[in-house]
Design a protein around this motif. Structure first.
Motif, PDB file in Angstrom:
ATOM      1  N   LYS A 159       0.823  -1.218   0.000  1.00 20.83           N
ATOM      2  CA  LYS A 159       0.000   0.000   0.000  1.00 20.83           C
ATOM      3  C   LYS A 159       0.857   1.269   0.000  1.00 20.83           C
ATOM      4  O   LYS A 159       0.490   2.275  -0.594  1.00 20.83           O
ATOM      5  CB  LYS A 159      -0.911  -0.013   1.224  1.00 20.83           C
ATOM      6  CG  LYS A 159      -2.014   1.002   1.167  1.00 20.83           C
ATOM      7  CD  LYS A 159      -3.029   0.750   2.269  1.00 20.83           C
ATOM      8  CE  LYS A 159      -4.199   1.695   2.140  1.00 20.83           C
ATOM      9  NZ  LYS A 159      -5.192   1.461   3.185  1.00 20.83           N
ATOM     10  N   TYR A 160       2.006   1.199   0.691  1.00 13.73           N
ATOM     11  CA  TYR A 160       2.915   2.344   0.797  1.00 13.73           C
ATOM     12  C   TYR A 160       4.332   1.891   0.412  1.00 13.73           C
ATOM     13  O   TYR A 160       5.151   1.580   1.270  1.00 13.73           O
ATOM     14  CB  TYR A 160       2.912   2.907   2.227  1.00 13.73           C
ATOM     15  CG  TYR A 160       1.532   3.208   2.733  1.00 13.73           C
ATOM     16  CD1 TYR A 160       0.797   4.271   2.206  1.00 13.73           C
ATOM     17  CD2 TYR A 160       0.934   2.430   3.724  1.00 13.73           C
ATOM     18  CE1 TYR A 160      -0.486   4.546   2.659  1.00 13.73           C
ATOM     19  CE2 TYR A 160      -0.339   2.705   4.176  1.00 13.73           C
ATOM     20  CZ  TYR A 160      -1.045   3.761   3.638  1.00 13.73           C
ATOM     21  OH  TYR A 160      -2.311   4.028   4.081  1.00 13.73           O
ATOM     22  N   PRO A 161       4.641   1.855  -0.889  1.00 11.39           N
ATOM     23  CA  PRO A 161       5.924   1.306  -1.335  1.00 11.39           C
ATOM     24  C   PRO A 161       7.152   2.069  -0.830  1.00 11.39           C
ATOM     25  O   PRO A 161       8.249   1.514  -0.779  1.00 11.39           O
ATOM     26  CB  PRO A 161       5.837   1.359  -2.861  1.00 11.39           C
ATOM     27  CG  PRO A 161       4.631   2.134  -3.195  1.00 11.39           C
ATOM     28  CD  PRO A 161       3.779   2.265  -1.986  1.00 11.39           C
ATOM     29  N   ASP A 162       6.989   3.327  -0.422  1.00 13.48           N
ATOM     30  CA  ASP A 162       8.123   4.113   0.065  1.00 13.48           C
ATOM     31  C   ASP A 162       8.267   4.090   1.581  1.00 13.48           C
ATOM     32  O   ASP A 162       9.062   4.850   2.134  1.00 13.48           O
ATOM     33  CB  ASP A 162       7.990   5.568  -0.403  1.00 13.48           C
ATOM     34  CG  ASP A 162       8.239   5.712  -1.894  1.00 13.48           C
ATOM     35  OD1 ASP A 162       8.946   4.864  -2.458  1.00 13.48           O
ATOM     36  OD2 ASP A 162       7.713   6.668  -2.488  1.00 13.48           O
ATOM     37  N   ILE A 163       7.526   3.216   2.260  1.00 13.07           N
ATOM     38  CA  ILE A 163       7.598   3.197   3.722  1.00 13.07           C
ATOM     39  C   ILE A 163       9.039   2.931   4.180  1.00 13.07           C
ATOM     40  O   ILE A 163       9.751   2.120   3.594  1.00 13.07           O
ATOM     41  CB  ILE A 163       6.628   2.175   4.344  1.00 13.07           C
ATOM     42  CG1 ILE A 163       6.570   2.374   5.863  1.00 13.07           C
ATOM     43  CG2 ILE A 163       6.989   0.754   3.960  1.00 13.07           C
ATOM     44  CD1 ILE A 163       5.391   1.709   6.531  1.00 13.07           C
TER      45      ILE A 163
END
Length: 143
Positions: free
Chosen positions: A29-33
């Protein structure tokens, strides 16, 4: 190896669990986490970010012999930062995943404090527990 080496390894163990589970659950959902223990500013910040800071552990459960540390009281302060565009809903979602991970390891939680600036939202939570020198922190596989 020192019989007290476990004290120096426990923070890495807790951090590794937070990073691996948080990433597994949220990266789609948040690839840059980003999950980090590094307090230094990075040149290119990625959001959402989870910053794990361990406060100074305290020895507990001292016995009469006093040669080894039988247990410590470990406290972690965990900050979740998101952009204004991502909003407080994302900060709450990431904070909820972190809370689940810490409760799985039987930490007592202080519920998040919320802060906002013109550029970002941030939640700050503290988690603490006594950890014995022979304890297993988790047995549940990463889901």
């Amino acid at each position: 190896m020192s019989s007290n080496q476990w004290i120096f390894d426990i923070q890495t163990t807790v951090f590794s669990r937070i990073k691996s589970v948080c990433t597994a659950k949220l990266v789609s959902k948040y690839p840059d986490i980003t999950v980090t223990m590094d307090s230094h500013k990075v040149t290119t910040a990625k959001y959402p970010s989870v910053y794990v800071h361990f406060l100074q552990p305290t020895e507990v459960g001292k016995d009469l012999d006093g040669q080894t540390v039988n247990a410590i009281y470990l406290t972690a302060q965990i900050e979740v930062n998101v952009t204004q565009a991502q909003g407080m809903v994302v900060a709450n979602e990431v904070s909820s995943v972190v809370l689940d991970i810490m409760k799985e390891m039987r930490f007592v939680a202080t519920m998040p404090e919320f802060q906002d600036t013109d550029a970002s939202y941030r939640t700050i939570s503290r988690y603490a527990r006594t950890i014995g020198n022979t304890e297993t922190l988790f047995e549940v596989p990463i889901v």
